[in-house]
Design a protein around this motif. Sequence first.
Motif, PDB file in Angstrom:
ATOM      1  N   GLY A   1     -42.135  -0.048 -34.570  1.00 15.67           N
ATOM      2  CA  GLY A   1     -42.423  -0.858 -33.353  1.00 15.67           C
ATOM      3  C   GLY A   1     -42.442   0.012 -32.113  1.00 15.67           C
ATOM      4  O   GLY A   1     -43.340  -0.074 -31.259  1.00 15.67           O
ATOM      5  N   LYS A   2     -41.433   0.845 -32.001  1.00 21.38           N
ATOM      6  CA  LYS A   2     -41.323   1.708 -30.818  1.00 21.38           C
ATOM      7  C   LYS A   2     -42.479   2.693 -30.770  1.00 21.38           C
ATOM      8  O   LYS A   2     -43.058   2.949 -29.686  1.00 21.38           O
ATOM      9  N   LEU A   3     -42.812   3.191 -31.963  1.00 21.39           N
ATOM     10  CA  LEU A   3     -43.929   4.150 -32.021  1.00 21.39           C
ATOM     11  C   LEU A   3     -45.255   3.493 -31.608  1.00 21.39           C
ATOM     12  O   LEU A   3     -46.057   4.085 -30.863  1.00 21.39           O
ATOM     13  N   GLY A   4     -45.424   2.259 -32.054  1.00 21.07           N
ATOM     14  CA  GLY A   4     -46.644   1.501 -31.668  1.00 21.07           C
ATOM     15  C   GLY A   4     -46.713   1.325 -30.154  1.00 21.07           C
ATOM     16  O   GLY A   4     -47.770   1.519 -29.535  1.00 21.07           O
ATOM     17  N   ALA A   5     -45.539   0.977 -29.569  1.00 17.65           N
ATOM     18  CA  ALA A   5     -45.501   0.782 -28.101  1.00 17.65           C
ATOM     19  C   ALA A   5     -45.847   2.078 -27.376  1.00 17.65           C
ATOM     20  O   ALA A   5     -46.617   2.091 -26.404  1.00 17.65           O
ATOM     21  N   ILE A   6     -45.287   3.187 -27.917  1.00 20.39           N
ATOM     22  CA  ILE A   6     -45.555   4.486 -27.277  1.00 20.39           C
ATOM     23  C   ILE A   6     -47.038   4.818 -27.379  1.00 20.39           C
ATOM     24  O   ILE A   6     -47.660   5.264 -26.404  1.00 20.39           O
ATOM     25  N   LYS A   7     -47.607   4.567 -28.537  1.00 18.70           N
ATOM     26  CA  LYS A   7     -49.029   4.880 -28.724  1.00 18.70           C
ATOM     27  C   LYS A   7     -49.913   4.045 -27.797  1.00 18.70           C
ATOM     28  O   LYS A   7     -50.904   4.526 -27.227  1.00 18.70           O
ATOM     29  N   SER A   8     -49.496   2.761 -27.649  1.00 23.88           N
ATOM     30  CA  SER A   8     -50.265   1.885 -26.749  1.00 23.88           C
ATOM     31  C   SER A   8     -50.207   2.396 -25.294  1.00 23.88           C
ATOM     32  O   SER A   8     -51.206   2.444 -24.580  1.00 23.88           O
ATOM     33  N   ILE A   9     -48.990   2.801 -24.891  1.00 23.23           N
ATOM     34  CA  ILE A   9     -48.833   3.348 -23.530  1.00 23.23           C
ATOM     35  C   ILE A   9     -49.667   4.612 -23.386  1.00 23.23           C
ATOM     36  O   ILE A   9     -50.343   4.829 -22.374  1.00 23.23           O
ATOM     37  N   LYS A  10     -49.656   5.402 -24.441  1.00 21.60           N
ATOM     38  CA  LYS A  10     -50.410   6.656 -24.425  1.00 21.60           C
ATOM     39  C   LYS A  10     -51.915   6.393 -24.284  1.00 21.60           C
ATOM     40  O   LYS A  10     -52.627   7.073 -23.531  1.00 21.60           O
ATOM     41  N   ALA A  11     -52.366   5.346 -25.038  1.00 23.44           N
ATOM     42  CA  ALA A  11     -53.800   5.002 -24.970  1.00 23.44           C
ATOM     43  C   ALA A  11     -54.171   4.538 -23.555  1.00 23.44           C
ATOM     44  O   ALA A  11     -55.205   4.942 -23.001  1.00 23.44           O
ATOM     45  N   ASP A  12     -53.289   3.688 -22.986  1.00 24.01           N
ATOM     46  CA  ASP A  12     -53.528   3.223 -21.595  1.00 24.01           C
ATOM     47  C   ASP A  12     -53.571   4.402 -20.646  1.00 24.01           C
ATOM     48  O   ASP A  12     -54.415   4.495 -19.750  1.00 24.01           O
ATOM     49  N   PHE A  13     -52.647   5.288 -20.857  1.00 24.36           N
ATOM     50  CA  PHE A  13     -52.549   6.468 -20.000  1.00 24.36           C
ATOM     51  C   PHE A  13     -53.818   7.326 -20.093  1.00 24.36           C
ATOM     52  O   PHE A  13     -54.343   7.784 -19.075  1.00 24.36           O
ATOM     53  N   LYS A  14     -54.308   7.434 -21.323  1.00 23.74           N
ATOM     54  CA  LYS A  14     -55.519   8.216 -21.555  1.00 23.74           C
ATOM     55  C   LYS A  14     -56.714   7.579 -20.826  1.00 23.74           C
ATOM     56  O   LYS A  14     -57.522   8.267 -20.179  1.00 23.74           O
ATOM     57  N   ALA A  15     -56.763   6.224 -20.933  1.00 20.51           N
ATOM     58  CA  ALA A  15     -57.860   5.496 -20.262  1.00 20.51           C
ATOM     59  C   ALA A  15     -57.779   5.693 -18.748  1.00 20.51           C
ATOM     60  O   ALA A  15     -58.799   5.932 -18.081  1.00 20.51           O
ATOM     61  N   ASP A  16     -56.543   5.601 -18.224  1.00 21.54           N
ATOM     62  CA  ASP A  16     -56.361   5.783 -16.772  1.00 21.54           C
ATOM     63  C   ASP A  16     -56.771   7.186 -16.341  1.00 21.54           C
ATOM     64  O   ASP A  16     -57.396   7.380 -15.297  1.00 21.54           O
ATOM     65  N   MET A  17     -56.418   8.127 -17.197  1.00 17.26           N
ATOM     66  CA  MET A  17     -56.780   9.520 -16.881  1.00 17.26           C
ATOM     67  C   MET A  17     -58.297   9.691 -16.845  1.00 17.26           C
ATOM     68  O   MET A  17     -58.842  10.347 -15.949  1.00 17.26           O
TER      69      MET A  17
END
Lengths: 173, 623
Positions: free
Chosen positions: B267-283
Amino acid sequence: MTLILKQLFAFLKLLNSDKGTNQIAAGISCGLILGFIPAFSLQTLVVFFILFLFRIQIGAAFLSAFFFAIPAYLLDSLFHKVGAAVLEVESLTPLYTKLYNMPILPFTKFNNSIVMGSFIVALALFPIVFLLSKVLVAKYRQLVVEKLKQTKWFKALKATSLYKWYYKYDQLY
Amino acid sequence: MINSTDNNTENELPKSPAKPPKPKGPIRWGGILPAVIIVAIIVAYSILFFDSNLRWGLQKVGTKVNGAEVNVGSLVTSFFDGTLRISNIQVTQKSRPAHNRFQIGKVFFKFSWDALLRAKFVVENASIEDIKVGTKRKKKGYVVPKKDSVLKEVLESKELKTVTTESTGFIKEEFGGNIFGDAAALLEGENVATNIKDDLKSVKKIKEIEQALDDKELEWKQKIASLPKSEELSAIQSRLSGIKIKKPKDIKKALKTIKEVTRSVKGKLGAIKSIKADFKADMGYFKKSFQMISSSASQDYKDLEKRIQLPGLDTSSMAQKLFKKYIMSQLGPYQKYAYMAQDYLPKSSDKKSEKSKPDQLQKKRSVGKNYYFGTPKSYPFFWLQNLAITSKAEGSEFGVDFDGLAQDFTTNPKVLNKKAKVKMQANYPVTSLELVKSKTTQLIINKSKAHMNAKGNIWGSDLAITLLIQLKEVDYIVDAQSKLLKEVLRGAVNDVGVISIDSYINGTIFNPKLSIKSNLAKAIGSSLKKQLKKKISEAKLKLKKQLDEKIGGKKKALMAKFDKLTNSHKTKLNNAQKAVENIKNKAGSKVGEVKKQGKQKAVAPVKKKAKKKLKNLLKKFKF
């Protein structure tokens, strides 16, 4: 001005006499033309020429011209309609074109709707006004002048020496 | 009452001679003599007084129209010839009453009797001779007070005001500024780009991105804060480490614990990956935005570059700006007279009005409507067939060399089916002709001799006139704040010996359109071009540098901020992911370990027991 006044007095004298009915009626009828036609044009000059040449009562003409000019002003729209209708008759266009390009005739200003309309109306009314004037003058003499002569004050006036002097003067001049 | 029938009265009156009255005929013979007298008076008036009265009338009307005294020397009409001769017309200049605006020696008009008899005015021949401009008057001319001027009503009329406002507005717009303004600034070495303000698109974009980055930073902080903490991870890790298999029955419990841990870690890993994906999109968004800063900056550069492109370098536009005022000022005064006469001018060529039916000249209702019955060969109401205008200076200070011909001017060109033609040549002096006059630059023709050649035709109020003007022996006044511009202008005027102004006027009398070409404009233009080319490229470089400085710093700071943020957040995210993945892997290996341990713990006693039992069994069978 003196000449006009003299003509007006002559008109009054003639009106109150027992002759010159035709002269007065012709004068009133000519005045109708003068009063109706708006601008100074060739036909006005022709009417003046007729007035001077023929024994027509000039005073009557001037007086009637003055009175006919008032309804003429109000009848302008009618004159315009009549004139425009006549001038827009296509079959008459060649005639108008010929007249328009002839010498002298353009001075009649016949190409103006109001001049044409008023002239046509005046010509149409001329015989009516002439006959009506004759009848009215005769009636006036019969009903007004005769009765006036029978009044006491008129008889008294005629008895005065002032009237006698005037009568003598009128006969001499 | 004179013919009273009252007998009593008649008896009392003295008896008159008993002559029977002579019967009078219908013709008033007595009226002939007065009529003859009247005609004689008219003829006598025409011979003795008409000319002088007409002259007086012309003077009065002319004075009212001109707004200052107009004098007519003599006027002679001839009834039989249909001629009119006027001599010595003096038109006072309103602004200088001691001088004449112009003076005309002789005017001659010959009317056609044939047309006059048709109530038309056809001028077969007309001439205007001996024109002088600016002559001194013997006596100061009377100037009509403004309130009495007939022009006042016209000049104050809404329509003319519109025309005048429009034309003066046009002049202000076109000539109010100095046409060498930017050029002078550039030549002087002034930095045109100093006007760069914060309203640049790129600066706006940077601000927008900055704001967006600040907003995102908060969002990211919140997201980073939601990442699993190290204590939390340590707890999970210690929970994993705490799994020990002592008895086989512990295996089930351990596996259950590992399963729970793995689920939580996943679960935590999924949340981190989702944040990472958002971060990538923002970048990605911000990287694109940074690219947009570059494109906005190049647009800004283009916009700024336009400011230093000189409109004056277009020589035809420069010629227009240099000489339009002069030519318009020559035409301007006549526009008001044309405006006054517009009711009498034929309408512009409009094909819709071309019709075979008689023309109707619309007038006010009370005047009625005039119908025109002309034929193609008939006379129009007014027709000026030929007008010759000649004048010789003959060394006179005020004399004008003028030779002009006007033909077929009419109130109804459709009847003639001819365009009115104008042809004229003139030599006249030009003084104080301001081509450019501003605070910074002056280009004035102090004195010159002009030769004008005009040719054209007019249809109604439509014009098509070619006007060629040559200015010789030109004495210039050249001055400019910019030394270089002054040199440029001096060089150009020295190169041009005779100034030629070729203009073409079309449109209507009330709204003429003008196109002008001039060798002076061309010379100034090319000289300026040469000098300015260098300066412009310098200015462009400076501009680019300035722009880069202005935007570059801000962009760099923004990028640094972005990089710092992204790097920090990226590391945190990666670390968190790594830690969680580590736990996940550990959990995975722990499962094997537990299974192995479980196996060992469960199989060994059974095996021992089985061995023992087998031994006992072999013993029993005596092996």
